[in-house]
Design a protein around this motif. Structure first.
Motif, PDB file in Angstrom:
ATOM      1  N   TYR A 295      60.928  32.743  88.821  1.00 51.40           N
ATOM      2  CA  TYR A 295      60.313  31.110  89.978  1.00 51.40           C
ATOM      3  C   TYR A 295      60.630  30.204  88.843  1.00 51.40           C
ATOM      4  CZ  TYR A 295      58.799  34.510  93.314  1.00 51.40           C
ATOM      5  OH  TYR A 295      58.738  35.158  94.332  1.00 51.40           O
ATOM      6  N   ARG A 296      61.978  28.969  89.818  1.00 52.44           N
ATOM      7  CA  ARG A 296      61.156  27.515  89.123  1.00 52.44           C
ATOM      8  C   ARG A 296      59.842  27.749  88.683  1.00 52.44           C
ATOM      9  NH1 ARG A 296      63.844  24.288  93.308  1.00 52.44           N
ATOM     10  NH2 ARG A 296      63.127  22.424  90.936  1.00 52.44           N
ATOM     11  N   PRO A 297      59.343  27.193  87.449  1.00 49.26           N
ATOM     12  CA  PRO A 297      57.974  26.664  88.031  1.00 49.26           C
ATOM     13  C   PRO A 297      57.633  25.689  88.510  1.00 49.26           C
ATOM     14  CG  PRO A 297      59.120  25.857  85.657  1.00 49.26           C
ATOM     15  CD  PRO A 297      60.002  25.944  86.777  1.00 49.26           C
ATOM     16  N   ALA A 298      56.439  25.926  89.503  1.00 51.84           N
ATOM     17  CA  ALA A 298      55.747  25.693  90.305  1.00 51.84           C
ATOM     18  C   ALA A 298      55.491  24.156  90.206  1.00 51.84           C
ATOM     19  CB  ALA A 298      54.339  26.396  90.858  1.00 51.84           C
ATOM     20  N   ARG A 299      55.014  23.636  89.399  1.00 51.30           N
ATOM     21  CA  ARG A 299      54.694  22.506  89.331  1.00 51.30           C
ATOM     22  C   ARG A 299      56.115  21.585  89.465  1.00 51.30           C
ATOM     23  NH1 ARG A 299      54.111  24.299  84.530  1.00 51.30           N
ATOM     24  NH2 ARG A 299      55.803  23.699  82.458  1.00 51.30           N
ATOM     25  N   GLU A 300      57.320  22.075  88.981  1.00 50.76           N
ATOM     26  CA  GLU A 300      58.935  21.587  89.517  1.00 50.76           C
ATOM     27  C   GLU A 300      59.345  21.580  90.700  1.00 50.76           C
ATOM     28  OE1 GLU A 300      62.781  22.945  87.682  1.00 50.76           O
ATOM     29  OE2 GLU A 300      61.509  22.266  86.098  1.00 50.76           O
ATOM     30  N   ARG A 301      59.468  22.794  91.659  1.00 47.51           N
ATOM     31  CA  ARG A 301      59.471  23.193  92.220  1.00 47.51           C
ATOM     32  C   ARG A 301      59.198  22.839  93.110  1.00 47.51           C
ATOM     33  NH1 ARG A 301      57.613  28.263  90.880  1.00 47.51           N
ATOM     34  NH2 ARG A 301      56.509  29.223  92.707  1.00 47.51           N
ATOM     35  N   VAL A 302      57.892  22.472  93.801  1.00 52.95           N
ATOM     36  CA  VAL A 302      57.383  21.659  94.925  1.00 52.95           C
ATOM     37  C   VAL A 302      57.504  20.498  95.294  1.00 52.95           C
ATOM     38  CG1 VAL A 302      54.757  20.743  93.515  1.00 52.95           C
ATOM     39  CG2 VAL A 302      54.900  21.448  95.212  1.00 52.95           C
ATOM     40  N   HIS A 303      58.283  19.859  94.131  1.00 55.37           N
ATOM     41  CA  HIS A 303      58.615  18.131  94.731  1.00 55.37           C
ATOM     42  C   HIS A 303      60.330  18.587  94.932  1.00 55.37           C
ATOM     43  CE1 HIS A 303      55.012  16.732  93.048  1.00 55.37           C
ATOM     44  NE2 HIS A 303      55.444  17.689  91.424  1.00 55.37           N
ATOM     45  N   ASP A 304      60.842  19.225  95.063  1.00 58.26           N
ATOM     46  CA  ASP A 304      62.412  18.955  95.999  1.00 58.26           C
ATOM     47  C   ASP A 304      62.372  20.651  96.518  1.00 58.26           C
ATOM     48  OD1 ASP A 304      63.459  21.358  94.808  1.00 58.26           O
ATOM     49  OD2 ASP A 304      62.837  20.380  92.165  1.00 58.26           O
ATOM     50  N   ASP A 305      64.330  20.453  96.752  1.00 57.99           N
ATOM     51  CA  ASP A 305      64.078  21.784  98.584  1.00 57.99           C
ATOM     52  C   ASP A 305      64.999  22.298  97.855  1.00 57.99           C
ATOM     53  OD1 ASP A 305      62.462  20.812 101.278  1.00 57.99           O
ATOM     54  OD2 ASP A 305      63.124  18.693  99.866  1.00 57.99           O
ATOM     55  N   GLN A 306      65.263  22.403  96.477  1.00 49.51           N
ATOM     56  CA  GLN A 306      66.766  23.013  95.931  1.00 49.51           C
ATOM     57  C   GLN A 306      65.317  24.185  95.666  1.00 49.51           C
ATOM     58  OE1 GLN A 306      68.995  21.592  94.789  1.00 49.51           O
ATOM     59  NE2 GLN A 306      67.968  20.064  95.664  1.00 49.51           N
ATOM     60  N   GLU A 307      66.607  25.751  95.413  1.00 45.94           N
ATOM     61  CA  GLU A 307      66.263  27.008  95.915  1.00 45.94           C
ATOM     62  C   GLU A 307      64.871  27.301  94.191  1.00 45.94           C
ATOM     63  OE1 GLU A 307      69.548  29.995  96.048  1.00 45.94           O
ATOM     64  OE2 GLU A 307      70.294  29.564  97.599  1.00 45.94           O
ATOM     65  N   PHE A 308      64.287  28.068  94.885  1.00 42.94           N
ATOM     66  CA  PHE A 308      62.943  28.729  94.187  1.00 42.94           C
ATOM     67  C   PHE A 308      62.922  29.475  93.225  1.00 42.94           C
ATOM     68  CE2 PHE A 308      61.602  30.611  97.619  1.00 42.94           C
ATOM     69  CZ  PHE A 308      62.118  31.852  96.541  1.00 42.94           C
ATOM     70  N   LEU A 309      64.327  30.072  93.546  1.00 37.47           N
ATOM     71  CA  LEU A 309      64.291  31.679  92.394  1.00 37.47           C
ATOM     72  C   LEU A 309      65.487  31.479  91.410  1.00 37.47           C
ATOM     73  CD1 LEU A 309      63.508  34.623  92.721  1.00 37.47           C
ATOM     74  CD2 LEU A 309      64.911  34.694  94.316  1.00 37.47           C
ATOM     75  N   ILE A 310      65.474  31.703  90.327  1.00 41.55           N
ATOM     76  CA  ILE A 310      65.902  31.705  88.978  1.00 41.55           C
ATOM     77  C   ILE A 310      66.757  32.910  89.181  1.00 41.55           C
ATOM     78  CG2 ILE A 310      66.427  31.775  86.584  1.00 41.55           C
ATOM     79  CD1 ILE A 310      64.408  29.403  86.784  1.00 41.55           C
ATOM     80  N   PRO A 311      67.979  33.173  89.337  1.00 46.79           N
ATOM     81  CA  PRO A 311      68.534  34.728  89.478  1.00 46.79           C
ATOM     82  C   PRO A 311      68.871  34.798  87.504  1.00 46.79           C
ATOM     83  CG  PRO A 311      70.708  33.110  89.374  1.00 46.79           C
ATOM     84  CD  PRO A 311      68.996  32.357  89.745  1.00 46.79           C
ATOM     85  N   HIS A 312      68.856  36.481  87.733  1.00 45.07           N
ATOM     86  CA  HIS A 312      68.966  36.806  86.777  1.00 45.07           C
ATOM     87  C   HIS A 312      70.561  36.965  86.286  1.00 45.07           C
ATOM     88  CE1 HIS A 312      65.474  39.921  87.708  1.00 45.07           C
ATOM     89  NE2 HIS A 312      64.904  38.594  87.410  1.00 45.07           N
TER      90      HIS A 312
END
Length: 484
Positions: A33-50
């Motif tokens: 996952y993208r860091p919670a403190r970062e992703r909570v401020h935008d609407d981009q996909e939260f999952l980073i693909p392998h």
């Protein structure tokens, strides 16, 4: 991080055999996952693909078991009947192009399912009997992302037209799957959508942080290239006036009509104080946010600076929690009437069934709180008629009062609502159909959530494919289409 290899894949016409021991030495790679403190401020996909190397290694964990429960919907597994062991072996061998083809043999939209489906296939994985199951969902996403990146996913227009005309009402996953299957067989398909943009629940009900809407547009371009015609802002109902078309008139103009309108009737909570301002249905709230961030609506985030309570513990409730956090809510609490699930798999749902177990969403890592065994008794308002608190009963400890400036009701759905009152309904509110998927109005069929009730996206796609196969039998006396 790139999720797919950049070099062209090795090609072959056969599905390679798999080593039988890799699952004994390779561990499951957890989701990133993208860091919670970062992703909570935008609407981009939260999952980073392998990355490609990880995906290839994970594919080698597939046991090539004799009975692949993952691809069978009974008693669990994939309703689409995806050939999961096949594309696992192809990816493990570096044969990505063939994996793309095999993946699409049963699933029209794997970029949607790999992001939105809870993956019952993984719960049914035989490896899960004694270890962690194969990362089927992340492998699926990597395959389809590779296919688009390499230009392998292109329109497949029919070689000839049959002269048959089909109207599909609703542009969600069931409708789009049905439309694509039929168009590829040469039938002329028109999709009617009452909203301004296409995609149904995919467009307006699913937050962007779970699935970017550009993925919908990309797939719609493929369908247009295959001859599917789309009409937006057109409501199909029981009368004809303005932008509304009568269902019976539509039936007379087309050889068949498919109703894939979803299950939009939300379950309400008729308790004292329900008429207070600041109490909203979850789907209305999510739709407003999706329209706002995609430029269709000018408004302020309604959860900013507020104490938000979400009533309902399912996926829709989780989506509301994540959306409220991204809107800048002061606090977000999710309430569930059911008891807290066990931390380990309950004996009542043994493998390969979908396990009854405590599950945490990414939104709870982002700051959303939750509580169980809570029954809401009354909404309390202030002098201006706005909700200020909830009076609830915690089953184990009596009554409580919880502060709230915004309450979101995510209690599930009860069917397709008041649409088409002339059609027979099931006791639960779904459109009643016979074994051919035909409704009580001859020539009009139904599929997806409208017919079976609110369910998983894989079931919607499977139903759309099934209906297309049944149309093919109706038109040609036989079907060359894969159903499920």
């Amino acid at each position: 991080t790139k999720s797919v290899p950049s070099a062209p894949p090795q090609t072959t016409k056969s599905v390679p055999s798999a080593p039988q021991t890799d699952f004994m030495r390779i561990s499951r790679a957890p989701a990133i996952y993208r860091p919670a403190r970062e992703r909570v401020h935008d609407d981009q996909e939260f999952l980073i693909p392998h990355d490609a190397a990880t995906v290839t290694t994970q594919a080698k964990r597939c046991m090539d078991c004799g009975v692949p429960f993952c691809q069978s919907p009974t008693p669990s597994g994939c309703p689409l009947g995806n050939f999961i062991p096949d594309w696992n072996r192809l990816v493990a061998a570096g044969q990505w192009a063939e994996a793309v083809e095999r993946l699409h043999a049963t699933n029209n939209f794997p970029e949607f399912t790999s992001r939105l489906c809870p993956a019952p296939c993984e719960s049914a994985c035989v490896l899960g009997l004694y270890s962690e199951p194969v990362t089927i969902k992340s492998i699926e996403r990597a395959i389809v992302d590779f296919g688009f990146e390499q230009g392998l996913i292109r329109p497949k227009p029919p070689q000839r037209l049959t002269g048959k005309r089909v109207a599909v009402v609703g542009s969600g996953p069931a409708g789009l799957a049905c439309a694509q299957q039929l168009a590829r067989q040469g039938h002329s398909v028109t999709v009617f959508e009452k909203a301004d943009r296409l995609g149904g629940l995919l467009r307006y009900g699913i937050p962007d942080f779970k699935m970017a809407k550009t993925l919908i547009d990309r797939r719609l371009n493929q369908l247009r290239g295959e001859g599917v015609n789309f009409l937006t802002g057109v409501h199909v109902g029981s009368e004809s006036h303005g932008r509304e078309i009568c269902l019976r008139d539509l039936k007379d103009k087309y050889d068949a009509v498919a109703l894939t309108i979803g299950a939009e009737a939300a379950r309400d909570l008729p308790i004292p104080g329900r008429n207070l301002k600041g109490i909203r249905l979850a789907m209305d709230y999510l739709t407003e946010h999706n329209r706002r961030i995609n430029g269709e609506l000018v408004s302020q985030p309604c959860a900013r600076g507020k104490d938000v309570i979400v009533i309902g513990g399912g996926d829709t409730g989780s989506d509301c929690v994540g959306t409220a956090l991204r809107q800048g809510a002061k606090s977000v609490l999710q309430l569930e009437i059911q008891p807290r699930p066990p931390s380990e798999q309950d004996p009542s749902t043994p493998w390969p069934y979908w396990p009854f177990i405590l599950r945490s969403s990414h939104v709870h890592e982002e700051g959303g709180k939750r509580d169980w065994s809570i029954r809401t008794q009354e909404f309390l308002g202030d002098e201006s008629g706005h909700v200020r608190a909830l009076r609830v009963e915690k089953i184990s400890s009596g009554e409580l009062t919880l502060d709230a400036d915004l309450v979101l009701l995510a209690l599930g759905f009860t069917g397709s609502g008041a649409a088409f009152p002339e059609l027979a309904r099931t006791p639960r509110g779904e459109i009643h159909t016979d074994e051919r998927f035909m409704t009580s109005l001859p020539g009009v069929f139904a599929a997806g959530d409208a017919r079976r009730g609110a369910s998983l996206i894989v079931w919607a796609i499977a139903e759309g494919r099934e209906l297309a196969a049944r149309f093919q039998v109706l038109f040609a006396g036989h079907s060359v289409l894969e159903k499920v």
